[in-house]
Write a protein that holds these residues in place. Structure first.
Motif, PDB file in Angstrom:
ATOM      1  N   ASP A   1      10.633  23.176  32.635  1.00 36.02           N
ATOM      2  CA  ASP A   1      11.474  22.137  32.051  1.00 36.02           C
ATOM      3  C   ASP A   1      10.687  21.166  31.167  1.00 36.02           C
ATOM      4  O   ASP A   1      11.237  20.177  30.696  1.00 36.02           O
ATOM      5  CB  ASP A   1      12.235  21.379  33.127  1.00 36.02           C
ATOM      6  N   GLY A   2       9.396  21.444  30.945  1.00 37.89           N
ATOM      7  CA  GLY A   2       8.577  20.617  30.077  1.00 37.89           C
ATOM      8  C   GLY A   2       7.797  19.531  30.801  1.00 37.89           C
ATOM      9  O   GLY A   2       6.949  18.878  30.201  1.00 37.89           O
ATOM     10  N   LYS A   3       8.061  19.322  32.077  1.00 38.10           N
ATOM     11  CA  LYS A   3       7.328  18.308  32.831  1.00 38.10           C
ATOM     12  C   LYS A   3       5.908  18.783  33.084  1.00 38.10           C
ATOM     13  O   LYS A   3       5.647  19.987  33.209  1.00 38.10           O
ATOM     14  CB  LYS A   3       8.014  18.003  34.155  1.00 38.10           C
ATOM     15  N   VAL A   4       4.990  17.802  33.166  1.00 36.73           N
ATOM     16  CA  VAL A   4       3.585  18.088  33.429  1.00 36.73           C
ATOM     17  C   VAL A   4       3.148  17.222  34.600  1.00 36.73           C
ATOM     18  O   VAL A   4       3.426  16.024  34.629  1.00 36.73           O
ATOM     19  CB  VAL A   4       2.707  17.773  32.187  1.00 36.73           C
ATOM     20  N   TYR A   5       2.502  17.835  35.570  1.00 38.08           N
ATOM     21  CA  TYR A   5       1.997  17.124  36.739  1.00 38.08           C
ATOM     22  C   TYR A   5       0.490  17.296  36.804  1.00 38.08           C
ATOM     23  O   TYR A   5      -0.031  18.362  36.479  1.00 38.08           O
ATOM     24  CB  TYR A   5       2.614  17.677  38.029  1.00 38.08           C
ATOM     25  N   GLU A   6      -0.203  16.237  37.240  1.00 35.54           N
ATOM     26  CA  GLU A   6      -1.640  16.297  37.452  1.00 35.54           C
ATOM     27  C   GLU A   6      -1.926  15.899  38.883  1.00 35.54           C
ATOM     28  O   GLU A   6      -1.342  14.940  39.392  1.00 35.54           O
ATOM     29  CB  GLU A   6      -2.375  15.367  36.496  1.00 35.54           C
ATOM     30  N   GLY A   7      -2.811  16.637  39.535  1.00 27.73           N
ATOM     31  CA  GLY A   7      -3.162  16.313  40.908  1.00 27.73           C
ATOM     32  C   GLY A   7      -4.088  17.366  41.486  1.00 27.73           C
ATOM     33  O   GLY A   7      -4.583  18.246  40.785  1.00 27.73           O
ATOM     34  N   TYR A   8      -4.312  17.250  42.789  1.00 25.66           N
ATOM     35  CA  TYR A   8      -5.193  18.166  43.509  1.00 25.66           C
ATOM     36  C   TYR A   8      -4.356  19.225  44.217  1.00 25.66           C
ATOM     37  O   TYR A   8      -3.366  18.909  44.874  1.00 25.66           O
ATOM     38  CB  TYR A   8      -6.017  17.400  44.552  1.00 25.66           C
ATOM     39  N   VAL A   9      -4.790  20.478  44.110  1.00 26.65           N
ATOM     40  CA  VAL A   9      -4.110  21.568  44.792  1.00 26.65           C
ATOM     41  C   VAL A   9      -4.464  21.494  46.275  1.00 26.65           C
ATOM     42  O   VAL A   9      -5.617  21.650  46.653  1.00 26.65           O
ATOM     43  CB  VAL A   9      -4.506  22.940  44.222  1.00 26.65           C
TER      44      VAL A   9
END
Length: 97
Positions: free
Chosen positions: A35-43
């Motif tokens: 849907d175009g959203k981008v998430y940043e974080g730790y797996v």
């Protein structure tokens, strides 16, 4: 496309994304969604259907009230786990910071 072919393609996509996510366990990554959203974080972990990502939470003032949101303002205020379905994930890549 028949239901059987659709499910086979979905399972193949999920397996490919799960393999990519496992390569990035405990790393800081960027996840791009359909849907175009981008998430940043730790797996944190991955299973056959979901990616569990630890993201930093922030507060933003809006109309005199503070409310949590996921963004990148001045002050980080803790972490939260979010669950992303593998079938909506289009790409995952490591971020060097």
């Amino acid at each position: 496309m028949s239901y059987r072919k659709y499910m086979k393609a979905l399972n193949a996509h999920n397996q490919q994304m799960m393999k990519q996510c496992k390569k990035h366990m405990n790393q800081y990554v960027q996840c791009n969604m359909m849907d175009g959203k981008v998430y940043e974080g730790y797996v944190e972990k991955v299973d056959k259907q979901n990616l569990y990502l630890i993201v930093e939470m922030h507060y933003k003032k809006k109309s005199g009230q503070e409310r949590p949101y996921m963004g990148f303002p001045e002050h980080g205020l803790g972490f939260q786990r979010i669950i992303l379905p593998l079938h909506f994930l289009t790409a995952i890549s490591m971020i060097n910071y």
